[in-house]
Design a protein around this motif. Sequence first.
Motif, PDB file in Angstrom:
ATOM      1  N   ASP A   1      21.885   4.234  -2.878  1.00 28.08           N
ATOM      2  CA  ASP A   1      20.945   3.325  -2.215  1.00 28.08           C
ATOM      3  C   ASP A   1      19.542   3.922  -2.250  1.00 28.08           C
ATOM      4  O   ASP A   1      19.365   5.128  -2.105  1.00 28.08           O
ATOM      5  N   PRO A   2      18.534   3.057  -2.400  1.00 31.78           N
ATOM      6  CA  PRO A   2      17.147   3.540  -2.431  1.00 31.78           C
ATOM      7  C   PRO A   2      16.742   4.131  -1.089  1.00 31.78           C
ATOM      8  O   PRO A   2      17.225   3.700  -0.039  1.00 31.78           O
ATOM      9  N   GLY A   3      15.831   5.084  -1.113  1.00 32.06           N
ATOM     10  CA  GLY A   3      15.323   5.676   0.123  1.00 32.06           C
ATOM     11  C   GLY A   3      14.489   6.896  -0.208  1.00 32.06           C
ATOM     12  O   GLY A   3      14.777   7.604  -1.171  1.00 32.06           O
TER      13      GLY A   3
ATOM     14  N   THR B   1      11.543  -1.898   3.232  1.00 36.00           N
ATOM     15  CA  THR B   1      10.915  -2.797   2.254  1.00 36.00           C
ATOM     16  C   THR B   1      11.336  -4.245   2.476  1.00 36.00           C
ATOM     17  O   THR B   1      10.531  -5.157   2.444  1.00 36.00           O
ATOM     18  N   HIS B   2      12.646  -4.453   2.691  1.00 38.26           N
ATOM     19  CA  HIS B   2      13.209  -5.781   2.951  1.00 38.26           C
ATOM     20  C   HIS B   2      14.621  -5.545   3.464  1.00 38.26           C
ATOM     21  O   HIS B   2      15.131  -4.422   3.400  1.00 38.26           O
ATOM     22  N   ALA B   3      15.249  -6.597   3.945  1.00 36.02           N
ATOM     23  CA  ALA B   3      16.510  -6.382   4.674  1.00 36.02           C
ATOM     24  C   ALA B   3      17.759  -6.688   3.858  1.00 36.02           C
ATOM     25  O   ALA B   3      18.803  -7.022   4.422  1.00 36.02           O
TER      26      ALA B   3
ATOM     27  N   MET C   1      21.108  -5.473   2.142  1.00 33.14           N
ATOM     28  CA  MET C   1      21.960  -4.451   2.768  1.00 33.14           C
ATOM     29  C   MET C   1      21.696  -3.045   2.255  1.00 33.14           C
ATOM     30  O   MET C   1      21.745  -2.085   3.024  1.00 33.14           O
ATOM     31  N   ASP C   2      21.415  -2.924   0.950  1.00 29.26           N
ATOM     32  CA  ASP C   2      21.232  -1.575   0.392  1.00 29.26           C
ATOM     33  C   ASP C   2      19.930  -0.925   0.896  1.00 29.26           C
ATOM     34  O   ASP C   2      19.669   0.245   0.616  1.00 29.26           O
ATOM     35  N   HIS C   3      19.147  -1.676   1.674  1.00 29.09           N
ATOM     36  CA  HIS C   3      17.890  -1.144   2.224  1.00 29.09           C
ATOM     37  C   HIS C   3      17.884  -1.109   3.753  1.00 29.09           C
ATOM     38  O   HIS C   3      16.936  -0.626   4.356  1.00 29.09           O
ATOM     39  N   PHE C   4      18.922  -1.681   4.378  1.00 28.03           N
ATOM     40  CA  PHE C   4      18.875  -1.813   5.838  1.00 28.03           C
ATOM     41  C   PHE C   4      20.209  -1.534   6.530  1.00 28.03           C
ATOM     42  O   PHE C   4      20.260  -1.415   7.749  1.00 28.03           O
TER      43      PHE C   4
ATOM     44  N   THR D   1      10.037  -0.736  -4.710  1.00 30.88           N
ATOM     45  CA  THR D   1      11.387  -1.111  -5.132  1.00 30.88           C
ATOM     46  C   THR D   1      11.667  -2.571  -4.836  1.00 30.88           C
ATOM     47  O   THR D   1      11.102  -3.144  -3.905  1.00 30.88           O
ATOM     48  N   ASP D   2      12.509  -3.158  -5.668  1.00 29.21           N
ATOM     49  CA  ASP D   2      12.983  -4.530  -5.522  1.00 29.21           C
ATOM     50  C   ASP D   2      11.865  -5.560  -5.728  1.00 29.21           C
ATOM     51  O   ASP D   2      11.256  -6.047  -4.773  1.00 29.21           O
ATOM     52  N   LEU D   3      11.624  -5.866  -6.996  1.00 32.81           N
ATOM     53  CA  LEU D   3      10.589  -6.841  -7.333  1.00 32.81           C
ATOM     54  C   LEU D   3      10.816  -7.384  -8.741  1.00 32.81           C
ATOM     55  O   LEU D   3      11.483  -6.751  -9.559  1.00 32.81           O
TER      56      LEU D   3
ATOM     57  N   ASN E   1      15.956 -10.574 -10.068  1.00 36.00           N
ATOM     58  CA  ASN E   1      14.674 -10.262  -9.395  1.00 36.00           C
ATOM     59  C   ASN E   1      14.382  -8.770  -9.343  1.00 36.00           C
ATOM     60  O   ASN E   1      13.850  -8.270  -8.344  1.00 36.00           O
ATOM     61  N   HIS E   2      14.744  -8.063 -10.410  1.00 37.28           N
ATOM     62  CA  HIS E   2      14.511  -6.617 -10.479  1.00 37.28           C
ATOM     63  C   HIS E   2      13.738  -6.259 -11.752  1.00 37.28           C
ATOM     64  O   HIS E   2      13.649  -7.056 -12.686  1.00 37.28           O
ATOM     65  N   LEU E   3      13.252  -5.008 -11.775  1.00 35.67           N
ATOM     66  CA  LEU E   3      12.543  -4.482 -12.941  1.00 35.67           C
ATOM     67  C   LEU E   3      13.504  -3.818 -13.909  1.00 35.67           C
ATOM     68  O   LEU E   3      14.521  -3.250 -13.496  1.00 35.67           O
TER      69      LEU E   3
ATOM     70  N   PHE F   1      14.278   5.185  -9.863  1.00 32.14           N
ATOM     71  CA  PHE F   1      15.491   5.180  -9.043  1.00 32.14           C
ATOM     72  C   PHE F   1      16.039   3.758  -8.953  1.00 32.14           C
ATOM     73  O   PHE F   1      15.524   2.864  -9.604  1.00 32.14           O
ATOM     74  N   HIS F   2      17.095   3.573  -8.130  1.00 33.84           N
ATOM     75  CA  HIS F   2      17.772   2.284  -7.949  1.00 33.84           C
ATOM     76  C   HIS F   2      18.387   1.797  -9.266  1.00 33.84           C
ATOM     77  O   HIS F   2      18.266   0.633  -9.625  1.00 33.84           O
ATOM     78  N   PHE F   3      19.075   2.731  -9.973  1.00 27.48           N
ATOM     79  CA  PHE F   3      19.741   2.376 -11.232  1.00 27.48           C
ATOM     80  C   PHE F   3      20.971   1.513 -10.947  1.00 27.48           C
ATOM     81  O   PHE F   3      21.714   1.786 -10.001  1.00 27.48           O
TER      82      PHE F   3
END
Length: 339
Positions: free
Chosen positions: A16-18, A54-56, A58-61, A250-252, A290-292, A312-314
């Motif tokens: 998970d990103p962080g 960044t946003h909610a 699950m992998d971010h919150f 992350t996440d865009l 919705n990812h890069l 990151f966030h592979f």
Amino acid sequence: MRTLFDFRPVNDAFGDPGLYVDFRDERRALLFDLGDITALAPRKLMRLTHVFVTHAHMDHFAGFDHLLRVVLGRKAGIVLFGGPGFVAQVEHKLAAYTWNVVHRYDMELVIDARELGTDGGGERACFSSLRRFARERCGPFEPAGDVLHEETMFRVRGRFVDHDIPCLAYAIEEKAQVKVNKDQLLALGLGAGAWLHELKHAVLTGAPEDTPIRMQWRDRLGIHDETRRVGELHPLILDVVPGRSVGYVTDLRYTDPNVDTLAELLAGADLLFIESVFLDEDSDHAARKNHLTARQAGRIARRIGAGAVVPFHFSPRYAGRDAELIAEVRSAWSDLRPD
Ligand SMILES: [Zn+2]
Ligand SMILES: [Zn+2]
């Protein structure tokens, strides 16, 4: 001179990103994103004063519960930042538990939740363990433009990028530090006094070069009192360490408005942590999700002129192929050809 912060990803690039931002000279830290944080020891979580989500998704919150469990009864407060709907999301998380005994804990915990709206306005609420984490008003949250949090030594800015939903990209900016070169001071026969503080303040606040500084000090020869200009003293006795600027992105989606937003938020960043979820051969899939892609992340790093880039966030689909993702980011970042 030592830099203010030490930056460490919470998990490996497939986790998970962080981003854990540790203060080098204080027992204190900031955290960006709140996904799986079990890799952080409780003592590291206890140091957190501010968490920026960044946003909610699950992998971010989803790590909110783990953080709460570690700090409850042991820590007095924590401030959480997020995007639209964030205060309600914190409220709902807290409402999912039964709180009939926490008001008896010796240490009150206050969760201070602040959200940035897409209109630039702020919303804020507090939740105290003394009152079963019921939502309470606790003063306004008034972001100054994109500055969400500011202290003497640093600031955190945030802007929305499009991830199908609004998602916050963050800039962590150390402010410039000024240090007196003591050897040089001695060599010039000058003595320390309150004037050094005045000089440092003048330099940090951008005072004109001809601003006079009255230098008073006392030594074995007696009392000294002379006046010189900031522009004369500054190069002689001060070392200025420019603050670093670090991006957490992350996440865009890869869109022109997103790239332009990041170029404004992070122009010339020294270090960029950026998601690189898919290989460019899967760019259609990346767009649907919705990812890069790694290549797109590298192009963004090049556009903002990042001094260093950490992907990151592979996606788990590339397990064992992290070298390919890293190589793709690096080649796009260092590619000097025009797009
Ligand atoms: Zn994510
Ligand atoms: Zn997401």
